[in-house]
Write a protein that holds these residues in place. Structure first.
Motif, PDB file in Angstrom:
ATOM      1  N   MET A 172       0.928  -1.285  -0.012  1.00  0.00           N
ATOM      2  CA  MET A 172       0.013   0.107  -0.081  1.00  0.00           C
ATOM      3  C   MET A 172       0.942   1.386  -0.241  1.00  0.00           C
ATOM      4  O   MET A 172       1.878   1.196   0.816  1.00  0.00           O
ATOM      5  N   VAL A 173       0.331   2.202  -0.649  1.00  0.00           N
ATOM      6  CA  VAL A 173       1.062   3.594  -0.909  1.00  0.00           C
ATOM      7  C   VAL A 173       0.203   4.763  -0.440  1.00  0.00           C
ATOM      8  O   VAL A 173      -1.028   4.674  -0.878  1.00  0.00           O
ATOM      9  N   VAL A 174       0.321   5.367   0.650  1.00  0.00           N
ATOM     10  CA  VAL A 174      -0.400   6.490   0.855  1.00  0.00           C
ATOM     11  C   VAL A 174       0.447   7.676   0.665  1.00  0.00           C
ATOM     12  O   VAL A 174       1.625   8.165   0.650  1.00  0.00           O
ATOM     13  N   ASP A 175      -0.512   8.962   0.122  1.00  0.00           N
ATOM     14  CA  ASP A 175       0.078  10.568  -0.022  1.00  0.00           C
ATOM     15  C   ASP A 175      -1.331  11.097   0.524  1.00  0.00           C
ATOM     16  O   ASP A 175      -2.329  10.671   0.615  1.00  0.00           O
ATOM     17  N   ARG A 176      -1.129  12.376   0.283  1.00  0.00           N
ATOM     18  CA  ARG A 176      -2.378  13.448   0.730  1.00  0.00           C
ATOM     19  C   ARG A 176      -3.458  13.375  -0.093  1.00  0.00           C
ATOM     20  O   ARG A 176      -4.701  13.543   0.313  1.00  0.00           O
TER      21      ARG A 176
ATOM     22  N   PHE B 138     -12.854   6.350   9.477  1.00  0.00           N
ATOM     23  CA  PHE B 138     -11.921   5.667  10.070  1.00  0.00           C
ATOM     24  C   PHE B 138     -12.297   4.994  11.393  1.00  0.00           C
ATOM     25  O   PHE B 138     -11.888   4.104  11.506  1.00  0.00           O
ATOM     26  N   THR B 139     -12.937   5.993  12.197  1.00  0.00           N
ATOM     27  CA  THR B 139     -13.425   5.427  13.425  1.00  0.00           C
ATOM     28  C   THR B 139     -14.482   4.344  13.123  1.00  0.00           C
ATOM     29  O   THR B 139     -14.189   3.327  13.868  1.00  0.00           O
ATOM     30  N   GLU B 140     -15.153   4.287  12.199  1.00  0.00           N
ATOM     31  CA  GLU B 140     -16.401   3.510  11.923  1.00  0.00           C
ATOM     32  C   GLU B 140     -15.659   2.244  11.488  1.00  0.00           C
ATOM     33  O   GLU B 140     -16.177   1.064  11.809  1.00  0.00           O
ATOM     34  N   MET B 141     -14.640   2.225  10.924  1.00  0.00           N
ATOM     35  CA  MET B 141     -13.766   0.973  10.182  1.00  0.00           C
ATOM     36  C   MET B 141     -12.740   0.446  11.095  1.00  0.00           C
ATOM     37  O   MET B 141     -12.067  -0.551  10.944  1.00  0.00           O
ATOM     38  N   GLY B 142     -12.624   1.182  12.533  1.00  0.00           N
ATOM     39  CA  GLY B 142     -11.728   0.551  13.522  1.00  0.00           C
ATOM     40  C   GLY B 142     -10.448   0.810  13.337  1.00  0.00           C
ATOM     41  O   GLY B 142      -9.642   0.216  13.825  1.00  0.00           O
ATOM     42  N   LEU B 143     -10.157   2.040  12.662  1.00  0.00           N
ATOM     43  CA  LEU B 143      -8.704   2.486  12.439  1.00  0.00           C
ATOM     44  C   LEU B 143      -8.249   3.223  13.749  1.00  0.00           C
ATOM     45  O   LEU B 143      -8.911   3.724  14.406  1.00  0.00           O
ATOM     46  N   ASP B 144      -6.885   3.178  13.979  1.00  0.00           N
ATOM     47  CA  ASP B 144      -6.301   4.061  14.828  1.00  0.00           C
ATOM     48  C   ASP B 144      -6.093   5.601  14.428  1.00  0.00           C
ATOM     49  O   ASP B 144      -5.932   5.622  13.325  1.00  0.00           O
ATOM     50  N   PRO B 145      -6.518   6.467  15.481  1.00  0.00           N
ATOM     51  CA  PRO B 145      -6.839   7.754  15.473  1.00  0.00           C
ATOM     52  C   PRO B 145      -5.448   8.289  14.774  1.00  0.00           C
ATOM     53  O   PRO B 145      -5.323   9.452  14.140  1.00  0.00           O
ATOM     54  N   SER B 146      -4.324   7.694  14.977  1.00  0.00           N
ATOM     55  CA  SER B 146      -2.999   8.302  14.460  1.00  0.00           C
ATOM     56  C   SER B 146      -2.780   8.165  12.987  1.00  0.00           C
ATOM     57  O   SER B 146      -2.031   8.745  12.202  1.00  0.00           O
ATOM     58  N   PHE B 147      -3.743   7.290  12.300  1.00  0.00           N
ATOM     59  CA  PHE B 147      -3.589   7.334  11.006  1.00  0.00           C
ATOM     60  C   PHE B 147      -3.964   8.444  10.245  1.00  0.00           C
ATOM     61  O   PHE B 147      -3.227   9.029   9.227  1.00  0.00           O
ATOM     62  N   LEU B 148      -5.016   9.202  10.530  1.00  0.00           N
ATOM     63  CA  LEU B 148      -5.481  10.633   9.838  1.00  0.00           C
ATOM     64  C   LEU B 148      -4.471  11.327  10.340  1.00  0.00           C
ATOM     65  O   LEU B 148      -3.912  12.242   9.424  1.00  0.00           O
ATOM     66  N   ALA B 149      -3.773  11.534  11.464  1.00  0.00           N
ATOM     67  CA  ALA B 149      -2.919  12.415  11.847  1.00  0.00           C
ATOM     68  C   ALA B 149      -1.569  12.200  11.092  1.00  0.00           C
ATOM     69  O   ALA B 149      -0.842  13.239  10.505  1.00  0.00           O
ATOM     70  N   PHE B 150      -1.256  10.876  10.515  1.00  0.00           N
ATOM     71  CA  PHE B 150      -0.089  10.819   9.816  1.00  0.00           C
ATOM     72  C   PHE B 150      -0.245  11.069   8.402  1.00  0.00           C
ATOM     73  O   PHE B 150       0.579  11.698   7.836  1.00  0.00           O
ATOM     74  N   VAL B 151      -1.502  10.710   7.755  1.00  0.00           N
ATOM     75  CA  VAL B 151      -1.835  11.169   6.372  1.00  0.00           C
ATOM     76  C   VAL B 151      -1.855  13.017   6.320  1.00  0.00           C
ATOM     77  O   VAL B 151      -1.301  13.451   5.218  1.00  0.00           O
ATOM     78  N   THR B 152      -2.530  13.552   7.194  1.00  0.00           N
ATOM     79  CA  THR B 152      -2.575  14.987   7.281  1.00  0.00           C
ATOM     80  C   THR B 152      -1.147  15.781   7.237  1.00  0.00           C
ATOM     81  O   THR B 152      -0.811  16.727   6.783  1.00  0.00           O
ATOM     82  N   GLY B 153      -0.343  14.836   7.857  1.00  0.00           N
ATOM     83  CA  GLY B 153       1.043  15.198   8.213  1.00  0.00           C
ATOM     84  C   GLY B 153       2.197  15.269   6.923  1.00  0.00           C
ATOM     85  O   GLY B 153       3.102  15.821   7.052  1.00  0.00           O
ATOM     86  N   LEU B 154       1.596  14.595   6.078  1.00  0.00           N
ATOM     87  CA  LEU B 154       2.407  14.257   4.882  1.00  0.00           C
ATOM     88  C   LEU B 154       2.353  15.539   4.161  1.00  0.00           C
ATOM     89  O   LEU B 154       1.421  16.304   3.770  1.00  0.00           O
ATOM     90  N   ALA B 155       3.647  15.985   3.494  1.00  0.00           N
ATOM     91  CA  ALA B 155       3.464  17.278   2.447  1.00  0.00           C
ATOM     92  C   ALA B 155       3.136  16.709   1.188  1.00  0.00           C
ATOM     93  O   ALA B 155       3.007  15.689   0.839  1.00  0.00           O
ATOM     94  N   ASP B 156       2.805  17.587   0.459  1.00  0.00           N
ATOM     95  CA  ASP B 156       2.491  17.404  -0.989  1.00  0.00           C
ATOM     96  C   ASP B 156       3.491  16.738  -1.858  1.00  0.00           C
ATOM     97  O   ASP B 156       4.719  17.102  -1.598  1.00  0.00           O
ATOM     98  N   GLY B 157       3.158  15.416  -2.441  1.00  0.00           N
ATOM     99  CA  GLY B 157       4.092  14.808  -3.124  1.00  0.00           C
ATOM    100  C   GLY B 157       4.745  13.810  -2.295  1.00  0.00           C
ATOM    101  O   GLY B 157       5.603  13.140  -3.171  1.00  0.00           O
ATOM    102  N   ASP B 158       4.855  13.627  -1.163  1.00  0.00           N
ATOM    103  CA  ASP B 158       5.337  12.759  -0.119  1.00  0.00           C
ATOM    104  C   ASP B 158       4.623  11.725  -0.340  1.00  0.00           C
ATOM    105  O   ASP B 158       3.363  11.450   0.251  1.00  0.00           O
ATOM    106  N   ARG B 159       5.089  10.613  -0.885  1.00  0.00           N
ATOM    107  CA  ARG B 159       4.500   9.107  -0.985  1.00  0.00           C
ATOM    108  C   ARG B 159       5.005   8.244  -0.152  1.00  0.00           C
ATOM    109  O   ARG B 159       6.204   8.153  -0.050  1.00  0.00           O
ATOM    110  N   ARG B 160       4.321   7.566   0.847  1.00  0.00           N
ATOM    111  CA  ARG B 160       4.919   6.619   1.731  1.00  0.00           C
ATOM    112  C   ARG B 160       4.416   5.133   1.390  1.00  0.00           C
ATOM    113  O   ARG B 160       3.032   4.783   1.558  1.00  0.00           O
TER     114      ARG B 160
END
Length: 386
Positions: A120-124, A145-167
């Motif tokens: 899996m690859v994540v970016d903004r 994300f809460t509905e699907m049982g994800l950890d709250p840190s995932f949203l913070a991780f995605v919003t913290g990515l810079a434009d063009g930053d693919r993880r």
């Protein structure tokens, strides 16, 4: 003779001949032994309707839903994710095909979610409506994300990515964020003489046994019996932190660590451990640790997202991995473990959580074995010699 078939091989081969992952959504049915897989390919578009998925599976309900998609419209992907959850389907992602950006929104709809490392690859653009330059409110994503049982840190991780930053996410990353509940395993087709049920269903009893084994492993590794336990329970060959190694090689490394850190506390954080068992079991958990060397007067502590693969038939550990998420600085004592004890003590007293009560009692014993005791004034410090 039994033939081992990796689901990943089937999906990978199909992906090579599939339509481009940026084209409109289409479906492809794959059959690997008794594993029926529905592959969703292409980009999610605003006009896509998730009822297409319901129509697609009416004639044949798949065991897994897999993806080959670069993303697309977030709202459409969420619609598919909710349809997958409503239909109680499992999702699967392997490294041979792509699931990027908004594709993850559909993937997390699975009632159980399985993925290979780096699949899996994540970016903004995950939080994009699909219209270039248009970002939508994070509130709906937080709710989803809460509905699907994800950890709250995932949203913070995605919003913290810079434009063009693919993880590219490792399996340990996915486990920490709650994106996965297990790991794809080889499927072994039964022979005509065997009477193994063809429909694999996660076993609650096996899940419980796997969790108990993992707890026992962490508890025993915190004692002088740790090496004996591992010697009895490692397989002859172990996929150890990404490398296939012999049992003897892994045990030698563990022995060196035990000599370096003779006092150890490894504790599974309450509420974080979960297992998924089919033919073998995958266990994920957050583990807090404290280690101390009296001879060197050195200590360390932190937290790790841990993953273990265990064979419930042989009771052997087949794979072990982990990713340190916190490494405490200037450690003077087992403060992290004491904080854990306080948290579990409160949860045990206020909510009567059996998990917390069991953890509280175990931590008290482990701290005492490491020379730390609770004083009459409710503070903690080195135990007074009797």
């Amino acid at each position: 003779m039994r033939s081992s078939i990796f689901i990943s091989v089937v999906i990978s081969l199909l992906a090579l001949t599939a339509s481009p992952s940026h084209a409109a959504i289409r479906f492809a049915h794959v059959k690997a032994a008794n594993n029926d897989i529905l592959l969703i390919e292409g980009a999610f578009e605003a006009t896509d309707r998730p009822d297409k998925l319901e129509t697609e599976i009416k004639s044949s309900i798949p065991k897994f839903v897999a993806f080959n998609s670069l993303g697309g419209d977030g709202d459409a992907a969420i619609g598919y994710g909710r349809a997958i959850r409503r239909l109680k389907l499992l999702t699967l992602q392997v490294s041979g095909s792509k699931c990027e950006a908004a594709c993850l929104l559909a993937f997390v709809g699975g009632t159980q979610r399985f993925a290979e490392d780096s699949s899996m690859v994540v970016d903004r653009t995950l939080l994009s409506s699909g219209t270039p330059g248009q970002q939508t409110s994070s509130d709906k994503y937080k709710s989803y994300f809460t509905e699907m049982g994800l950890d709250p840190s995932f949203l913070a991780f995605v919003t913290g990515l810079a434009d063009g930053d693919r993880r590219v996410l490792s399996l340990i990353d996915m486990a920490g964020f709650g994106l996965v509940t297990g790991q794809p395993t080889p499927y072994v087709a039964p022979t005509a003489e065997e009477t193994v049920a063809s429909e694999e269903v996660p076993s609650a009893a096996l899940n419980e046994a796997a969790l108990q084994f993992f707890q026992d492993m962490q508890r025993t590794w915190s004692t002088n019996e740790g090496m004996s336990f591992l010697a009895s329970n490692y397989g002859d060959s172990v996929l150890y932190y990404g490398s296939q190694r012999s049992k003897a090689d892994v045990l030698q490394e563990k022995q060196q660590f035990a000599i370096r850190w003779p006092m150890r506390i490894y504790a599974v954080r309450s509420g974080t451990a979960h297992a998924a068992c089919f033919d073998i079991c995958t266990i994920f958990a957050v583990v807090d640790w404290y280690t101390y060397s009296p001879a060197r007067k050195k200590s360390s502590s932190g937290a790790v997202n841990a993953v273990m693969t265990w064979d419930p038939t042989t009771h052997k550990i087949l794979a072990e991995n982990g990713k340190i998420t916190t490494n405490d600085k200037s450690v003077a004592g087992p403060d992290r473990i004491i904080r854990r004890w306080l948290t579990d003590s409160s949860a045990c007293s206020l909510s009567y959580s059996q998990d917390a009560c069991n953890s509280q009692a175990l931590l008290l014993t482990q701290l005492g074995n490491s020379g730390w005791c609770r004083k009459p004034d409710a503070t903690w410090g080195p135990c007074t010699p009797q």
